[in-house]
Design a protein around this motif. Structure first.
Motif, PDB file in Angstrom:
ATOM      1  N   ARG A 293      38.190  45.271  43.195  1.00 46.34           N
ATOM      2  CA  ARG A 293      39.089  46.335  43.674  1.00 46.34           C
ATOM      3  C   ARG A 293      40.465  46.250  43.023  1.00 46.34           C
ATOM      4  N   LYS A 294      40.599  45.348  42.068  1.00 46.50           N
ATOM      5  CA  LYS A 294      41.896  45.123  41.419  1.00 46.50           C
ATOM      6  C   LYS A 294      42.984  44.885  42.454  1.00 46.50           C
ATOM      7  N   THR A 295      42.618  44.080  43.448  1.00 50.19           N
ATOM      8  CA  THR A 295      43.505  43.792  44.570  1.00 50.19           C
ATOM      9  C   THR A 295      43.882  42.317  44.565  1.00 50.19           C
ATOM     10  N   VAL A 296      45.140  42.035  44.823  1.00 50.99           N
ATOM     11  CA  VAL A 296      45.662  40.667  44.831  1.00 50.99           C
ATOM     12  C   VAL A 296      45.838  40.217  46.276  1.00 50.99           C
ATOM     13  N   ALA A 297      45.419  38.997  46.575  1.00 53.70           N
ATOM     14  CA  ALA A 297      45.573  38.432  47.915  1.00 53.70           C
ATOM     15  C   ALA A 297      46.449  37.192  47.858  1.00 53.70           C
ATOM     16  N   LEU A 298      47.382  37.097  48.776  1.00 51.19           N
ATOM     17  CA  LEU A 298      48.234  35.919  48.908  1.00 51.19           C
ATOM     18  C   LEU A 298      47.998  35.274  50.265  1.00 51.19           C
TER      19      LEU A 298
ATOM     20  N   MET B 200      42.294  50.282  46.292  1.00 54.19           N
ATOM     21  CA  MET B 200      42.360  49.746  44.934  1.00 54.19           C
ATOM     22  C   MET B 200      43.814  49.495  44.550  1.00 54.19           C
ATOM     23  N   ASN B 201      44.004  48.512  43.660  1.00 56.15           N
ATOM     24  CA  ASN B 201      45.337  48.211  43.111  1.00 56.15           C
ATOM     25  C   ASN B 201      46.365  47.980  44.213  1.00 56.15           C
ATOM     26  N   SER B 202      46.003  47.127  45.148  1.00 57.90           N
ATOM     27  CA  SER B 202      46.897  46.871  46.276  1.00 57.90           C
ATOM     28  C   SER B 202      47.105  45.368  46.469  1.00 57.90           C
TER      29      SER B 202
ATOM     30  N   VAL C 116      47.262  30.717  60.114  1.00 59.57           N
ATOM     31  CA  VAL C 116      47.710  30.066  61.353  1.00 59.57           C
ATOM     32  C   VAL C 116      48.817  29.075  61.008  1.00 59.57           C
ATOM     33  N   GLY C 117      49.844  28.998  61.858  1.00 62.68           N
ATOM     34  CA  GLY C 117      50.960  28.090  61.605  1.00 62.68           C
ATOM     35  C   GLY C 117      50.531  26.631  61.623  1.00 62.68           C
ATOM     36  N   ASN C 118      50.473  26.008  60.444  1.00 63.01           N
ATOM     37  CA  ASN C 118      49.946  24.645  60.325  1.00 63.01           C
ATOM     38  C   ASN C 118      50.078  24.227  58.860  1.00 63.01           C
ATOM     39  N   LEU C 119      50.698  23.092  58.596  1.00 62.53           N
ATOM     40  CA  LEU C 119      50.887  22.640  57.221  1.00 62.53           C
ATOM     41  C   LEU C 119      49.843  21.601  56.786  1.00 62.53           C
ATOM     42  N   VAL C 120      48.785  21.423  57.577  1.00 65.36           N
ATOM     43  CA  VAL C 120      47.792  20.407  57.236  1.00 65.36           C
ATOM     44  C   VAL C 120      46.485  21.054  56.778  1.00 65.36           C
ATOM     45  N   CYS C 121      45.665  21.505  57.724  1.00 66.65           N
ATOM     46  CA  CYS C 121      44.310  21.966  57.396  1.00 66.65           C
ATOM     47  C   CYS C 121      44.237  23.187  56.479  1.00 66.65           C
ATOM     48  N   PRO C 122      45.136  24.182  56.579  1.00 66.43           N
ATOM     49  CA  PRO C 122      45.017  25.330  55.669  1.00 66.43           C
ATOM     50  C   PRO C 122      45.093  24.953  54.195  1.00 66.43           C
ATOM     51  N   ALA C 123      45.644  23.787  53.888  1.00 66.45           N
ATOM     52  CA  ALA C 123      45.707  23.354  52.491  1.00 66.45           C
ATOM     53  C   ALA C 123      44.319  23.094  51.924  1.00 66.45           C
ATOM     54  N   LEU C 124      43.363  22.738  52.787  1.00 66.69           N
ATOM     55  CA  LEU C 124      42.024  22.377  52.334  1.00 66.69           C
ATOM     56  C   LEU C 124      41.121  23.578  52.114  1.00 66.69           C
ATOM     57  N   PHE C 125      41.450  24.728  52.707  1.00 66.96           N
ATOM     58  CA  PHE C 125      40.507  25.836  52.754  1.00 66.96           C
ATOM     59  C   PHE C 125      40.930  26.982  51.843  1.00 66.96           C
ATOM     60  N   ASP C 126      40.158  27.153  50.776  1.00 67.65           N
ATOM     61  CA  ASP C 126      40.324  28.284  49.872  1.00 67.65           C
ATOM     62  C   ASP C 126      39.797  29.522  50.588  1.00 67.65           C
ATOM     63  N   LEU C 127      40.574  30.603  50.580  1.00 71.21           N
ATOM     64  CA  LEU C 127      40.159  31.844  51.234  1.00 71.21           C
ATOM     65  C   LEU C 127      39.745  32.907  50.228  1.00 71.21           C
ATOM     66  N   GLY C 128      39.892  32.596  48.932  1.00 66.67           N
ATOM     67  CA  GLY C 128      39.642  33.583  47.895  1.00 66.67           C
ATOM     68  C   GLY C 128      40.925  34.225  47.414  1.00 66.67           C
ATOM     69  N   GLU C 129      42.056  33.638  47.819  1.00 68.69           N
ATOM     70  CA  GLU C 129      43.360  34.201  47.470  1.00 68.69           C
ATOM     71  C   GLU C 129      43.706  33.943  46.006  1.00 68.69           C
ATOM     72  N   ASN C 130      44.642  34.733  45.487  1.00 72.56           N
ATOM     73  CA  ASN C 130      45.161  34.492  44.146  1.00 72.56           C
ATOM     74  C   ASN C 130      46.165  33.357  44.124  1.00 72.56           C
ATOM     75  N   ALA C 131      46.882  33.177  45.228  1.00 70.74           N
ATOM     76  CA  ALA C 131      47.867  32.101  45.299  1.00 70.74           C
ATOM     77  C   ALA C 131      48.165  31.763  46.757  1.00 70.74           C
ATOM     78  N   LYS C 132      48.438  30.480  46.991  1.00 73.29           N
ATOM     79  CA  LYS C 132      48.990  30.057  48.270  1.00 73.29           C
ATOM     80  C   LYS C 132      50.513  30.117  48.171  1.00 73.29           C
ATOM     81  N   VAL C 133      51.130  30.658  49.206  1.00 72.40           N
ATOM     82  CA  VAL C 133      52.581  30.751  49.270  1.00 72.40           C
ATOM     83  C   VAL C 133      53.034  29.982  50.497  1.00 72.40           C
TER      84      VAL C 133
END
Length: 270
Positions: A84-89, A166-168, A175-192
């Motif tokens: 879909r030419k869509t970027v996810a953060l 498209m193109n969005s 979820v507010g948490n600096l531990v476990c979300p680091a381990l789980f790829d969601l398919g995003e283009n970048a973690k911020v």
């Protein structure tokens, strides 16, 4: 389920569309039940997958299997978004960092420049999704129950319900948490990773995996620097020690300081 901390064991995930009033329950065994808020008679089959790990070796094996399954689904999400030419953060932080405030300001300021939609993750309530919805932005709420992070399977359901154009740009507020979300790829283009000056400058070295896994760090609430005990140079030094390639934005969602640089980067993605 997060084997490391035991969160979301047998818990029920709920995906809600505030625009249509429909929501889905995702049970621990993967069963999906869809209905609207007007449907009151539905059965919840319970087939929980009980995991009784007796030794550390079996815990590690289960964790590896779960992460492998998550990563496969994340790759599918990434392909779906690319089509879909869509970027996810993937926006990650501890609670109270100002994620939602920054997100609502960003949506309001860029609504005529970039089509933005949001997947909002919280353990409970749709409060943040309601704030996002008030901007006119399409948003899907995912409540993780006892879970301390979003997973690729949850985001998959969210994307299907969200149906971004498209193109969005899709913002995934984790979820507010600096531990476990680091381990789980969601398919995003970048973690911020988002860090506020009210939290302390040592967060990057206290939670190094998150800052190492992220491509971008946003330092928020910089308008409060004169009033808090926060060493900016030391914080940046710690962040670059953990991740020398980290792109850093220093912003205030209240005064607007630094937002142009953040917005410029977002525009370059889409």
């Amino acid at each position: 389920m997060c084997v490391t901390c035991g969160c979301s064991d047998n818990s029920e995930v709920m995906v809600t569309n505030p625009q249509t009033g429909t929501h889905e329950h995702i049970l621990a065994d993967g069963t999906v039940i869809s209905h609207s808020h007007h449907d009151h008679e539905h059965e919840h089959p319970h087939h929980p997958a009980e995991i009784h790990a007796q030794i550390h070796g079996s815990i590690l094996q289960v964790e590896q299997n779960l992460l492998a399954k998550n990563n496969l689904l994340a790759a599918q999400n990434r392909g779906w978004l690319k089509g879909r030419k869509t970027v996810a953060l993937n926006l990650v932080s501890s609670p109270g960092s100002g994620k939602t405030t920054l997100l609502t300001r960003t949506i309001a300021d860029l609504k005529t420049a970039i089509p933005i939609s949001v997947i909002e993750g919280d353990q409970a309530t749709a409060n943040d999704a309601q704030k996002i919805s008030e901007t006119g932005c399409q948003v899907i709420q995912i409540n993780t129950g006892t879970g301390c992070h979003l997973e690729a399977s949850m985001v998959e359901r969210g994307l299907i319900e969200l149906d971004p154009p498209m193109n969005s740009l899709v913002m995934i507020e984790n979820v507010g948490n600096l531990v476990c979300p680091a381990l789980f790829d969601l398919g995003e283009n970048a973690k911020v990773v988002i860090l506020s000056v009210t939290e302390g400058e040592d967060k990057p070295i206290k939670y190094p995996y998150m800052f190492h896994a992220s491509q971008v760090m946003i330092l928020t609430k910089i308008d409060l620097l004169p009033y808090v005990n926060f060493n900016l140079d030391r914080c940046l030094d710690y962040a670059y020690q953990v991740n020398p390639n980290l792109k850093v934005f220093q912003v205030s969602a209240t005064t607007g300081e630094g937002l142009d640089a953040w917005y410029g980067w977002l525009k370059s993605l889409v």
